[in-house]
Every structure is written in structure tokens, then in C-alpha cells.
Motif scaffolding. Structure first.
Motif, PDB file in Angstrom:
ATOM      1  N   ILE A 207       0.837  -1.212   0.000  1.00  0.00           N
ATOM      2  CA  ILE A 207       0.000   0.000   0.000  1.00  0.00           C
ATOM      3  C   ILE A 207       0.864   1.252   0.000  1.00  0.00           C
ATOM      4  O   ILE A 207       0.610   2.207  -0.746  1.00  0.00           O
ATOM      5  CB  ILE A 207      -0.939  -0.006   1.222  1.00  0.00           C
ATOM      6  N   ALA A 208       1.916   1.245   0.832  1.00  0.00           N
ATOM      7  CA  ALA A 208       2.822   2.399   0.894  1.00  0.00           C
ATOM      8  C   ALA A 208       3.521   2.609  -0.447  1.00  0.00           C
ATOM      9  O   ALA A 208       3.689   3.746  -0.906  1.00  0.00           O
ATOM     10  CB  ALA A 208       3.853   2.197   2.011  1.00  0.00           C
TER      11      ALA A 208
ATOM     12  N   TYR B  71       2.391   1.813  -3.390  1.00  0.00           N
ATOM     13  CA  TYR B  71       1.431   2.359  -4.353  1.00  0.00           C
ATOM     14  C   TYR B  71       1.182   3.843  -4.098  1.00  0.00           C
ATOM     15  O   TYR B  71       1.103   4.644  -5.040  1.00  0.00           O
ATOM     16  CB  TYR B  71       0.114   1.589  -4.262  1.00  0.00           C
ATOM     17  N   ILE B  72       1.105   4.225  -2.825  1.00  0.00           N
ATOM     18  CA  ILE B  72       0.833   5.620  -2.477  1.00  0.00           C
ATOM     19  C   ILE B  72       1.982   6.529  -2.905  1.00  0.00           C
ATOM     20  O   ILE B  72       1.775   7.638  -3.411  1.00  0.00           O
ATOM     21  CB  ILE B  72       0.575   5.757  -0.967  1.00  0.00           C
ATOM     22  N   PHE B  73       3.227   6.042  -2.697  1.00  0.00           N
ATOM     23  CA  PHE B  73       4.390   6.883  -2.953  1.00  0.00           C
ATOM     24  C   PHE B  73       5.049   6.620  -4.303  1.00  0.00           C
ATOM     25  O   PHE B  73       6.153   7.098  -4.550  1.00  0.00           O
ATOM     26  CB  PHE B  73       5.427   6.674  -1.843  1.00  0.00           C
ATOM     27  N   LYS B  74       4.381   5.860  -5.180  1.00  0.00           N
ATOM     28  CA  LYS B  74       4.993   5.538  -6.459  1.00  0.00           C
ATOM     29  C   LYS B  74       5.258   6.775  -7.310  1.00  0.00           C
ATOM     30  O   LYS B  74       6.199   6.803  -8.108  1.00  0.00           O
ATOM     31  CB  LYS B  74       4.125   4.549  -7.234  1.00  0.00           C
ATOM     32  N   ASP B  75       4.437   7.812  -7.148  1.00  0.00           N
ATOM     33  CA  ASP B  75       4.632   9.032  -7.940  1.00  0.00           C
ATOM     34  C   ASP B  75       5.879   9.805  -7.507  1.00  0.00           C
ATOM     35  O   ASP B  75       6.371  10.661  -8.248  1.00  0.00           O
ATOM     36  CB  ASP B  75       3.394   9.938  -7.823  1.00  0.00           C
ATOM     37  N   LYS B  76       6.381   9.525  -6.308  1.00  0.00           N
ATOM     38  CA  LYS B  76       7.577  10.206  -5.824  1.00  0.00           C
ATOM     39  C   LYS B  76       8.855   9.486  -6.242  1.00  0.00           C
ATOM     40  O   LYS B  76       9.950   9.969  -5.992  1.00  0.00           O
ATOM     41  CB  LYS B  76       7.532  10.316  -4.297  1.00  0.00           C
TER      42      LYS B  76
END
Length: 255
Positions: A120-121, A123-128
Motif C-alpha cells: 500500500i505504501a 502504491y501511495i508513494f509511487k509518484d515520488k
């Protein structure tokens, strides 16, 4: 008043039910043992994947950013824990030890939850992720002229990925000794001494960050697929361990 025949039939039915449950628990016992052997292999696989990702990140210099090393470290730790925990599962299943099977089930559940949280983490931070690579690459560009290891690594990346600079060749103007518009020789399509200072030499035009990001994402998809498969085995292992715990606690003979 019940006849001896009816009593005998009832006793026989109960005995048959007990034998059926006993046989089912025996099957679960061996399934738990087999699954633990697979977990042992999965632990080794996760440790190997963690080392592979760590080496890959080292090659791309982004490992200088602490946040980018989190994924491989988690893989290595989880793999090592699974490697150890599988011992409890194997021994507990074989010896029908309720305490060891319970320990195995609890720890495996915690590992499963950690993996879900990590997914989950991620996926959330994949844009960074691209920003992390960009930051690490630019830091390496700043050290290019003062650190031989960094210079060799960047030269290898630019030749392997056929790229130049973080996002464009003009990025090198911000770092010594390329303020005059010259480029590292590794930016040349045909690398040779001093070709970076020759205006007529063909240069790579694409930035390296996008190429590195695409390469890492491609490899991480393979790792994600393996991790999903391992998580599915873990879930099945938890279910079978709980069934075996219930059988042991109920006092059925499963040998």
C-alpha cells in the motif's frame, strides 16, 4: 430403551466421524509441513530479490537517497524472518506441537500484514519515485569531477541507457567542469577521449532519469509478481496452520 444394535450403530458412526476428522487433520498436518518447506524457499527468494534490488539501486546511484533503500531492506528482513519462522512451522507440524504451530501462525500473519502495508505504501508513494531518482542522479552529477567511483558509475549508466544528464544534456552546465557547454565523453554515441568537447561528435539527447525509472519499474513488476505469489502461499499457510491448531487442541490423533 435403545437396543444394543442401535447403540452399536451410534458408536460406529461416532468412531467413523472421529476417523474422518483424524484423517483430515493428518492431511492438514502434511500440508502445513509442505507449505513450510515452500516458505523456506520463499525466504531465500526474498533475500535474493532484496540483494538484487539493492545492487540495482547501487548501480543507478539513487541508493544515496535513504528512502530508496527501504524496499530492498524490507525484502531482505522479511525473507530472513520467513526463513527462520519456517522452522517453527515444520517442527510444530511434524511434532504436532500446539505452541510452535501457534507461534508460526501468529508470526506469519504479522509478516503478511507487513507485506500488505508495504504494498500500500509503495502504491501511495509511487509518484515520488522519479523525484527520488532525479535527486540521487543530480547529486552524483555534482560529485562527478571529484569522485572516481561516481564518475565511473555515471559513465556506465549514460552508455548503457544511451542517455546524457538527468533530464537533458543541458543539465551538465550546472556542474563543474562543464559550465562551458562541454559534456562527459560518456554522452557521446561513440565514446572516445575528449569527444564530449567536440561539437561535431554525436551525443545522446535523452535524459537518464526517465530511462532508469522505466528500467526499475520493469524489474519491480517481476518482483511484485513474485511477492504476490509468496503472499498467496502465506495466506494458505495461515489457514492450514489454524486448522491444524484446532485439530491439535481438540485432541484428535493425527499421527
Amino acid at each position: 430403551m435403545r437396543s444394543p444394535w442401535n447403540i452399536s450403530q451410534t458408536a460406529g458412526a461416532k468412531e467413523g466421524q472421529k476417523m474422518a476428522v483424524s484423517g483430515g487433520m493428518k492431511c492438514v498436518k502434511y500440508l502445513v509441513f509442505i507449505f513450510n518447506f515452500l516458505f523456506w524457499i520463499a525466504g531465500i527468494a526474498l533475500i535474493g530479490l532484496g540483494i538484487y534490488v539493492q545492487v540495482a539501486l547501487n548501480k543507478t546511484i539513487v541508493i544515496q537517497n535513504a528512502s530508496s533503500s527501504g524496499a530492498p531492506i524490507v525484502l531482505i528482513i522479511v525473507g530472513a524472518v520467513i526463513f527462520v519462522v519456517s522452522f517453527f512451522g515444520c517442527c510444530g507440524a511434524w511434532k504436532e506441537n500446539y505452541c510452535m504451530v501457534t507461534t508460526f501462525a501468529v508470526i506469519l500473519t504479522l509478516i503478511f500484514l507487513v507485506e500488505v502495508a508495504a504494498a500500500i505504501a509503495g502504491y501511495i508513494f509511487k509518484d515520488k519515485f522519479k523525484a527520488v531518482i532525479d535527486e540521487g542522479f543530480r547529486k552524483s552529477m555534482a560529485d562527478y569531477s571529484s569522485n572516481n567511483d561516481t564518475r565511473l558509475a555515471l559513465d556506465t549508466i549514460q552508455q548503457d541507457f544511451k542517455c546524457c544528464g538527468a533530464n537533458a544534456t543541458t543539465d551538465w552546465k550546472n556542474y563543474k567542469p562543464f559550465e562551458n557547454g562541454s559534456l562527459p565523453d560518456s554522452c557521446c554515441v561513440t565514446e572516445k577521449p575528449h569527444c564530449g568537447t567536440e561539437p561535431t561528435s554525436a551525443k545522446f539527447t535523452d535524459g537518464c532519469v526517465a530511462g532508469i525509472k522505466a528500467w526499475l519499474e520493469k524489474n519491480l513488476k517481476v518482483i511484485a509478481g513474485v511477492a504476490i505469489g509468496i503472499a498467496a502461499f502465506e495466506l494458505l499457510g495461515i489457514i492450514f496452520a489454524c486448522c491444524l491448531m484446532k485439530g491439535i487442541r481438540s485432541g484428535y490423533e493425527v499421527m
